[in-house]
Design an enzyme around this catalytic site. Structure first.
Site, PDB file in Angstrom:
ATOM      1  N   THR A 196      41.137  -2.313 -44.829  1.00 55.56           N
ATOM      2  CA  THR A 196      42.099  -1.193 -44.800  1.00 55.56           C
ATOM      3  C   THR A 196      42.641  -0.918 -43.408  1.00 55.56           C
ATOM      4  OG1 THR A 196      41.145  -0.131 -46.725  1.00 55.56           O
ATOM      5  CG2 THR A 196      42.227   1.315 -45.172  1.00 55.56           C
ATOM      6  N   ASP A 241      41.258  -8.469 -47.998  1.00 61.80           N
ATOM      7  CA  ASP A 241      40.600  -7.284 -48.521  1.00 61.80           C
ATOM      8  C   ASP A 241      39.154  -7.739 -48.703  1.00 61.80           C
ATOM      9  OD1 ASP A 241      39.411  -5.547 -50.559  1.00 61.80           O
ATOM     10  OD2 ASP A 241      41.417  -4.739 -50.789  1.00 61.80           O
ATOM     11  N   SER A 242      38.188  -6.972 -48.251  1.00 62.26           N
ATOM     12  CA  SER A 242      36.814  -7.496 -48.237  1.00 62.26           C
ATOM     13  C   SER A 242      36.232  -7.695 -49.629  1.00 62.26           C
ATOM     14  CB  SER A 242      35.896  -6.630 -47.378  1.00 62.26           C
ATOM     15  OG  SER A 242      35.540  -5.452 -48.049  1.00 62.26           O
ATOM     16  N   THR A 247      35.764  -2.039 -45.788  1.00 61.37           N
ATOM     17  CA  THR A 247      34.514  -1.312 -45.998  1.00 61.37           C
ATOM     18  C   THR A 247      33.797  -1.725 -47.283  1.00 61.37           C
ATOM     19  OG1 THR A 247      35.665   0.502 -47.124  1.00 61.37           O
ATOM     20  CG2 THR A 247      35.324   0.723 -44.745  1.00 61.37           C
ATOM     21  N   ASP A 248      34.553  -2.263 -48.265  1.00 56.94           N
ATOM     22  CA  ASP A 248      33.935  -2.520 -49.574  1.00 56.94           C
ATOM     23  C   ASP A 248      32.705  -3.419 -49.495  1.00 56.94           C
ATOM     24  OD1 ASP A 248      35.809  -0.923 -50.730  1.00 56.94           O
ATOM     25  OD2 ASP A 248      37.008  -2.543 -51.601  1.00 56.94           O
ATOM     26  N   THR A 276      13.927  -1.591 -55.556  1.00 59.03           N
ATOM     27  CA  THR A 276      14.062  -0.354 -56.327  1.00 59.03           C
ATOM     28  C   THR A 276      15.522   0.008 -56.557  1.00 59.03           C
ATOM     29  OG1 THR A 276      13.575   2.013 -56.403  1.00 59.03           O
ATOM     30  CG2 THR A 276      13.826   1.057 -54.219  1.00 59.03           C
ATOM     31  N   GLN A 277      15.775   0.632 -57.707  1.00 57.92           N
ATOM     32  CA  GLN A 277      17.128   1.149 -57.980  1.00 57.92           C
ATOM     33  C   GLN A 277      17.387   2.419 -57.178  1.00 57.92           C
ATOM     34  OE1 GLN A 277      17.480   2.050 -62.149  1.00 57.92           O
ATOM     35  NE2 GLN A 277      17.097  -0.062 -62.741  1.00 57.92           N
ATOM     36  N   CYS A 278      16.309   3.028 -56.686  1.00 60.11           N
ATOM     37  CA  CYS A 278      16.476   4.288 -55.953  1.00 60.11           C
ATOM     38  C   CYS A 278      17.143   4.011 -54.608  1.00 60.11           C
ATOM     39  CB  CYS A 278      15.124   4.945 -55.695  1.00 60.11           C
ATOM     40  SG  CYS A 278      14.255   5.354 -57.207  1.00 60.11           S
TER      41      CYS A 278
HETATM   42  N1  ASP Z   1      39.407  -2.640 -50.140  1.00 59.93           N
HETATM   43  C1  ASP Z   1      39.255  -2.411 -48.716  1.00 59.93           C
HETATM   44  C2  ASP Z   1      38.430  -3.557 -48.146  1.00 59.93           C
HETATM   45  O1  ASP Z   1      37.256  -3.563 -48.316  1.00 59.93           O
HETATM   46  C3  ASP Z   1      38.614  -1.097 -48.450  1.00 59.93           C
HETATM   47  C4  ASP Z   1      38.450  -0.708 -46.994  1.00 59.93           C
HETATM   48  O2  ASP Z   1      38.603  -1.487 -46.074  1.00 59.93           O
HETATM   49  O3  ASP Z   1      38.133   0.480 -46.758  1.00 59.93           O
HETATM   50  O4  ASP Z   1      38.967  -4.456 -47.566  1.00 59.93           O
END
Ligand code: ASP
Length: 352
Positions: free
Chosen positions: A13, A58-59, A90-91, A271-273
């Protein structure tokens, strides 16, 4: 001499532009915007060089081969720069941060992953702060490990998870306190840092491996588990309940698991937690899994467990060695209960 930071710009992003089908990476845009940020050219800032990847992504499109390319890129510049910033979506940032922790064996310099929830081109962007601080940390602080910087916190890469799809404080490290918090001062918790390695930097070979993850849920059919574990499956991260428990009143389910582990499939329980880890000896429902050949992933995140499994399988080690090392702390990614009683974890935990 001014310190130098190498920026590997992979996409995300942070440098995106809006098109007819939503946000997408825009080649050239980020460099142009960065050139206009006065803070980045302040005399106290390190010099930086941006290496924009040919194919910005895009990640959500990242795969293990991409992690390996980033690792090789950092290794190729390791001697010439004081620190590294990886600009990333971020993904899947927590997966890449975890993967790089394992791939960059013998790392002596900071590698800081960051990105943003709002593009740098937008007025309310969170990119500016993330970018400026990540570059400052990479250029001035001796952190010989892969970290993720986001929303005022420097986290160990292989402990980080994305916990918020929209907020600026998007990442957490549920089982380890931040390595540093950023306010008026950058406050580093030196006790938590990994020691300097004694071996030279080395990037492990990349070989594709077939792995899976399975989150248990009430009513999960044994037939589905059996099918999932068929060849070419080499390893599975099983997400059990609580301290890693699974039904012990479903014989076909445990048989499917036991047959797969006997064939050499590495099955690791986590763990799922969000917080805490696996203790296979605490309940009969955990002991059933251990008897079926499942090993403990202790308090590893899903991101650390999957990328560690990829990394170990790529090295073509004997199965028992992969199982042994999945349970061993390699990069500060897991903490094990103390020998006495197993109630306390060795590393200091975050109290929330
Ligand atoms: N879809 C974007 C990515 O992971 C989301 C981001 O960067 O915040 O490339």
């Amino acid at each position: 001499m001014k310190r130098r930071v190498y920026i590997a710009y992979t996409g995300g992003t942070i440098g995106m532009r809006k098109g007819s089908d939503g946000w997408h990476p825009a080649p050239g845009l980020l460099k142009e915007l960065m050139a206009a940020i006065a803070e980045l050219h302040h005399p106290t800032m390190p010099d930086y060089e941006v290496h924009e990847y040919q194919q910005l992504v895009d990640s959500a499109n990242m795969c293990p081969k991409d992690w390996w390319h980033i690792a090789l890129d950092i290794a190729a510049h390791h001697e010439a720069y004081d620190g590294f910033v990886v600009l990333h979506g971020t993904d899947t940032m927590a997966f890449t941060a975890s993967a790089l922790s394992f791939l960059l064996e013998g790392l002596r310099k900071p590698v800081i992953l960051t990105g943003s929830q709002i593009p740098l081109s937008e007025p309310r962007t969170d990119a500016r702060e993330n970018l400026v601080t990540a570059i400052q940390i990479a250029g001035s602080i001796e952190v010989p490990e892969v970290c993720l910087y986001f929303g005022d916190k420097l986290l160990r890469g292989c402990r980080s998870v994305k916990v918020d799809a929209e907020g600026f404080d998007a990442f957490a490290s549920p089982n380890l306190p931040p390595l540093a918090t950023v306010g008026v001062e950058i406050d580093v918790d030196r006790e938590l840092l990994c020691p300097l390695p004694d071996s030279p930097l080395h990037v492990a070979l990349h070989h594709p491996a077939s792995i899976g993850t399975l989150r248990l849920f009430p009513g999960l059919s044994a037939a589905l588990v059996r099918n999932l574990l068929q060849p070419p499956m080499q390893g599975l991260i099983l997400e059990g309940y609580g301290v890693g428990n699974a039904p012990n009143n479903d014989a076909p389910f445990l048989e499917a698991i036991a047959e797969a582990t006997a064939r050499g499939v590495v099955i690791v329980d986590r763990t799922q937690c969000l917080r805490g880890g696996v203790k296979l000896g605490d309940y009969a429902t955990g002991a059933g899994l251990a008897r079926a050949g499942v090993v403990s992933g202790y308090d590893m995140t899903l991101e650390a467990a999957t990328t560690k499994l990829y990394w170990l399988l790529a090295q073509k080690l004997p199965t028992d060695e992969v199982r042994r090392r999945m349970q061993r702390d390699e990069r500060g990614e897991l903490s094990r209960p103390t020998e006495q009683g197993g109630r306390r974890w060795r590393l200091r935990k975050m109290v929330v």
